[in-house]
Design a protein around this motif. Structure first.
Motif, PDB file in Angstrom:
ATOM      1  N   HIS A 189       0.813  -1.214   0.000  1.00 17.10           N
ATOM      2  CA  HIS A 189       0.000   0.000   0.000  1.00 17.10           C
ATOM      3  C   HIS A 189       0.845   1.263   0.000  1.00 17.10           C
ATOM      4  O   HIS A 189       0.407   2.299  -0.514  1.00 17.10           O
ATOM      5  CB  HIS A 189      -0.953  -0.006   1.196  1.00 17.10           C
ATOM      6  N   GLU A 190       2.031   1.198   0.549  1.00 24.33           N
ATOM      7  CA  GLU A 190       2.910   2.368   0.498  1.00 24.33           C
ATOM      8  C   GLU A 190       3.323   2.658  -0.943  1.00 24.33           C
ATOM      9  O   GLU A 190       3.367   3.813  -1.374  1.00 24.33           O
ATOM     10  CB  GLU A 190       4.150   2.143   1.362  1.00 24.33           C
ATOM     11  N   ALA A 191       3.635   1.592  -1.687  1.00 22.40           N
ATOM     12  CA  ALA A 191       4.057   1.769  -3.080  1.00 22.40           C
ATOM     13  C   ALA A 191       2.885   1.988  -4.024  1.00 22.40           C
ATOM     14  O   ALA A 191       3.014   2.693  -5.038  1.00 22.40           O
ATOM     15  CB  ALA A 191       4.860   0.549  -3.528  1.00 22.40           C
ATOM     16  N   LEU A 192       1.742   1.368  -3.686  1.00 18.30           N
ATOM     17  CA  LEU A 192       0.577   1.387  -4.566  1.00 18.30           C
ATOM     18  C   LEU A 192      -0.652   1.782  -3.750  1.00 18.30           C
ATOM     19  O   LEU A 192      -1.491   0.948  -3.423  1.00 18.30           O
ATOM     20  CB  LEU A 192       0.362  -0.006  -5.183  1.00 18.30           C
ATOM     21  N   PRO A 193      -0.774   3.061  -3.396  1.00 22.45           N
ATOM     22  CA  PRO A 193      -1.857   3.489  -2.504  1.00 22.45           C
ATOM     23  C   PRO A 193      -3.223   3.237  -3.121  1.00 22.45           C
ATOM     24  O   PRO A 193      -3.397   3.218  -4.340  1.00 22.45           O
ATOM     25  CB  PRO A 193      -1.589   4.983  -2.318  1.00 22.45           C
ATOM     26  N   ARG A 194      -4.220   3.081  -2.242  1.00 19.14           N
ATOM     27  CA  ARG A 194      -5.556   2.707  -2.695  1.00 19.14           C
ATOM     28  C   ARG A 194      -6.215   3.830  -3.500  1.00 19.14           C
ATOM     29  O   ARG A 194      -6.845   3.570  -4.527  1.00 19.14           O
ATOM     30  CB  ARG A 194      -6.423   2.299  -1.515  1.00 19.14           C
TER      31      ARG A 194
END
Length: 227
Positions: free
Chosen positions: A166-171
């Motif tokens: 989620h840090e790299a690919l936030p929602r």
């Protein structure tokens, strides 16, 4: 800088941080999806790959040994192209997306056998209870999307992975930004929401006035008058 629209992570970053398959075809597919989808949807697609792969590893499935990891990535990154303007036809979005993805891959010389695996993975990714009984590439796409959208089977993920992903690919949007598009398509074109499909159920729950067929009446009226 505040106010700038979110940007998708580069493929190079995904390779470096998460060891996603790095081939000419995976890079082309990622660029293709990025050109069609909003960042929230693209991030959802890549998270689905990472979560599906991790869930498979937790069950003893080794990428590259027990299944084709390139195909898993291709299916994941392309699995929602049926929710884009380019992929929006008159079939349920899973099939529209599978058809668009298959055409893209055929144009780039992928064998028909491998295209078929990607097509089936995308077409069945919302079919829980069916996809998970099939070969790993197909099962893991369904698992990964279920984990990302609804948290289904999230307990199969190793500790700390979800935070890194989620840090790299936030929602950026609930459910990866796909639910509203599915509902809009279904309301606009009921042919995209056959009875029993995910699109049908989302429209039934979320769009007041959506017609709901009476299945018992349909069955009772079938072949009426035939001895």
């Amino acid at each position: 800088m505040h106010g700038l629209p979110p940007r998708e992570p580069s493929m190079s970053r995904l390779v470096a941080e998460f060891s996603v398959p790095d081939t000419e075809l995976t890079r082309e597919a990622y660029a293709f999806a990025a050109g069609l989808e909003p960042v929230a949807m693209l991030n959802h697609s890549v998270r689905s790959y990472l979560f599906g792969r991790a869930a498979g590893e937790g069950s003893g499935l080794r990428p590259g040994a027990d299944y084709d990891d390139e195909l898993l990535f291709l299916a994941a990154v392309l699995h929602d192209v049926g929710l884009t303007g380019r992929g929006d036809g008159h079939q349920r979005f899973e099939v529209d997306g599978a058809d668009l993805a298959a055409g893209f891959l055929r144009e780039r010389g992928l064998s028909e056998e491998r295209v078929e695996i990607v097509w089936t993975s995308i077409a069945l990714h919302t079919s829980a209870g069916i996809a998970d009984r099939m070969r790993p590439e197909i099962a893991l796409i369904s698992t990964g999307t279920g984990i990302d959208v609804a948290g289904r089977e999230a307990g199969r993920l190793p500790g700390g992975l979800a935070d890194r992903v989620h840090e790299a690919l936030p929602r950026l949007a609930d459910g990866g930004g796909v639910l509203e598009v599915i509902i809009e398509q279904a309301v606009r074109d009921p042919a995209k929401a056959p009875l029993g499909s995910l699109a049908f159920e989302l429209a039934r729950q979320s769009a007041p006035g959506t017609p709901v067929p009476d299945w018992r009446a349909l069955v009772a009226g079938a072949w009426a008058g035939v001895a």
